[in-house]
Design a protein around this motif. Structure first.
Motif, short mmCIF file in Angstrom:
data_model
loop_
_atom_site.label_atom_id
_atom_site.label_comp_id
_atom_site.label_asym_id
_atom_site.label_seq_id
_atom_site.Cartn_x
_atom_site.Cartn_y
_atom_site.Cartn_z
N ASP A 1 0.80 -1.22 0.00
CA ASP A 1 0.00 0.00 0.00
C ASP A 1 0.84 1.27 0.00
O ASP A 1 0.32 2.36 -0.22
N GLN A 2 2.10 1.13 0.24
CA GLN A 2 3.01 2.28 0.26
C GLN A 2 3.66 2.42 -1.11
O GLN A 2 4.10 1.43 -1.69
N PRO A 3 3.75 3.62 -1.66
CA PRO A 3 4.39 3.79 -2.97
C PRO A 3 5.86 3.34 -2.94
O PRO A 3 6.55 3.46 -1.93
N ALA A 4 6.32 2.78 -4.06
CA ALA A 4 7.67 2.23 -4.14
C ALA A 4 8.74 3.25 -3.77
O ALA A 4 9.69 2.92 -3.06
N ASP A 5 8.60 4.50 -4.24
CA ASP A 5 9.62 5.50 -3.93
C ASP A 5 9.65 5.84 -2.44
O ASP A 5 10.69 6.19 -1.90
N ALA A 6 8.53 5.69 -1.75
CA ALA A 6 8.50 5.95 -0.31
C ALA A 6 9.32 4.92 0.45
O ALA A 6 9.92 5.23 1.48
N HIS A 7 9.39 3.70 -0.07
CA HIS A 7 10.22 2.68 0.59
C HIS A 7 11.70 3.08 0.54
O HIS A 7 12.41 2.95 1.54
N LEU A 8 12.14 3.57 -0.59
CA LEU A 8 13.54 4.01 -0.70
C LEU A 8 13.83 5.17 0.24
O LEU A 8 14.89 5.22 0.87
N VAL A 9 12.90 6.08 0.38
CA VAL A 9 13.07 7.21 1.29
C VAL A 9 13.19 6.71 2.72
O VAL A 9 14.08 7.13 3.48
N GLU A 10 12.33 5.78 3.11
CA GLU A 10 12.39 5.25 4.47
C GLU A 10 13.69 4.50 4.73
O GLU A 10 14.26 4.58 5.82
N ILE A 11 14.16 3.77 3.73
CA ILE A 11 15.45 3.07 3.87
C ILE A 11 16.57 4.08 4.09
O ILE A 11 17.41 3.91 4.97
N GLU A 12 16.59 5.13 3.29
CA GLU A 12 17.62 6.16 3.43
C GLU A 12 17.56 6.82 4.81
O GLU A 12 18.59 7.07 5.43
N GLU A 13 16.34 7.09 5.28
CA GLU A 13 16.17 7.69 6.61
C GLU A 13 16.67 6.74 7.69
O GLU A 13 17.36 7.16 8.63
N MET A 14 16.34 5.46 7.56
CA MET A 14 16.77 4.48 8.56
C MET A 14 18.29 4.38 8.59
O MET A 14 18.90 4.41 9.65
N LEU A 15 18.90 4.30 7.43
CA LEU A 15 20.35 4.17 7.36
C LEU A 15 21.06 5.46 7.78
O LEU A 15 22.18 5.41 8.27
N GLY A 16 20.39 6.58 7.59
CA GLY A 16 20.97 7.86 7.97
C GLY A 16 20.73 8.24 9.42
O GLY A 16 21.14 9.31 9.86
N GLY A 17 20.04 7.36 10.16
CA GLY A 17 19.79 7.64 11.57
C GLY A 17 18.71 8.68 11.80
O GLY A 17 18.60 9.23 12.90
N GLN A 18 17.90 8.95 10.79
CA GLN A 18 16.82 9.93 10.94
C GLN A 18 15.57 9.22 11.44
O GLN A 18 15.37 8.04 11.18
N GLY A 19 14.74 9.92 12.16
CA GLY A 19 13.50 9.32 12.65
C GLY A 19 13.78 8.28 13.71
O GLY A 19 14.73 8.37 14.48
N ALA A 20 12.95 7.25 13.74
CA ALA A 20 13.09 6.19 14.73
C ALA A 20 14.37 5.40 14.46
O ALA A 20 14.77 5.20 13.32
N VAL A 21 15.02 4.97 15.53
CA VAL A 21 16.22 4.14 15.38
C VAL A 21 15.78 2.80 14.82
O VAL A 21 14.89 2.14 15.37
N GLY A 22 16.37 2.41 13.70
CA GLY A 22 15.99 1.15 13.09
C GLY A 22 17.15 0.49 12.40
O GLY A 22 18.17 1.12 12.10
N TYR A 23 16.98 -0.82 12.18
CA TYR A 23 18.01 -1.62 11.54
C TYR A 23 17.36 -2.57 10.56
O TYR A 23 16.28 -3.11 10.82
N GLY A 24 18.02 -2.80 9.47
CA GLY A 24 17.56 -3.78 8.50
C GLY A 24 18.58 -4.91 8.40
O GLY A 24 19.79 -4.67 8.45
N TYR A 25 18.09 -6.11 8.31
CA TYR A 25 18.93 -7.29 8.12
C TYR A 25 18.46 -8.01 6.88
O TYR A 25 17.27 -8.04 6.59
N GLY A 26 19.40 -8.60 6.17
CA GLY A 26 19.05 -9.33 4.96
C GLY A 26 19.63 -10.73 4.97
O GLY A 26 20.68 -10.98 5.55
N ALA A 27 18.91 -11.62 4.29
CA ALA A 27 19.39 -12.98 4.04
C ALA A 27 19.67 -13.08 2.54
O ALA A 27 18.80 -12.76 1.72
N PHE A 28 20.87 -13.51 2.22
CA PHE A 28 21.33 -13.57 0.84
C PHE A 28 21.59 -15.01 0.44
O PHE A 28 22.21 -15.77 1.21
N ASP A 29 21.12 -15.40 -0.75
CA ASP A 29 21.36 -16.75 -1.23
C ASP A 29 22.82 -16.89 -1.68
O ASP A 29 23.56 -15.89 -1.68
N PRO A 30 23.28 -18.09 -2.04
CA PRO A 30 24.68 -18.28 -2.42
C PRO A 30 25.14 -17.41 -3.60
O PRO A 30 26.33 -17.12 -3.73
#
Length: 154
Positions: free
Chosen positions: A29-58
């Motif tokens: 329900d969230q526009p695709a570009d808004a996801h990128l903005v939230e990721i940038e904010e999270m990584l930049g320490g803006q807004g709520a403190v948050g962390y993303g973790y990923g699982a990567f295949d071989p």
């Protein structure tokens, strides 16, 4: 369940595009570009403190992600501040292979190393598959809440 070989690590700005794609699948329900903005904010320490973790295949492809924020408080928790699992998503082809459990194991280890004693989460009342998954991951249900809203007309 056959354990899928994945590597798990914190997500960085280099992971923005695939991370955004998986976020879009989880929260359409969230526009695709808004996801990128939230990721940038999270990584930049803006807004709520948050962390993303990923699982990567071989092959190095992102097949799952989880996001954790640090909240001042969460219903049913005994400590403050408290880490909160905001979302977790595994691509269809990697489901039921232990990928989510591997993501959570890394998150839990990192949180313990930072001094936290619990991880909290939530799921919508109708999302029974999420309820089951949480129980399989070791979460214990603490309470059920239905929120109400009343518009205050002019």
């Amino acid at each position: 369940m056959t354990l899928k070989p994945v590597s798990v690590r914190p997500l960085t700005s280099l992971d923005g595009e695939p991370w955004s794609r998986l976020r879009q699948a989880l929260w359409p329900d969230q526009p695709a570009d808004a996801h990128l903005v939230e990721i940038e904010e999270m990584l930049g320490g803006q807004g709520a403190v948050g962390y993303g973790y990923g699982a990567f295949d071989p092959e190095g492809e992102l097949v799952a992600f989880a996001e954790v924020s640090i909240r001042a408080y969460a219903n049913g928790c005994t400590s403050t501040p408290v880490p909160f699992l905001e979302g977790i998503f595994v691509e269809e082809r990697s489901r039921r292979t232990g990928v989510a459990g591997q993501l959570l194991a890394q998150i839990e280890s990192d949180l313990r190393n930072r001094g936290f004693v619990e991880l909290c989460s939530d799921a919508e009342m109708h999302n029974t598959s999420s309820h089951l998954a949480h129980r399989q991951w070791g979460f214990v249900e603490t309470e059920r809440v239905i929120y109400f809203r009343k518009p205050l007309g002019t």
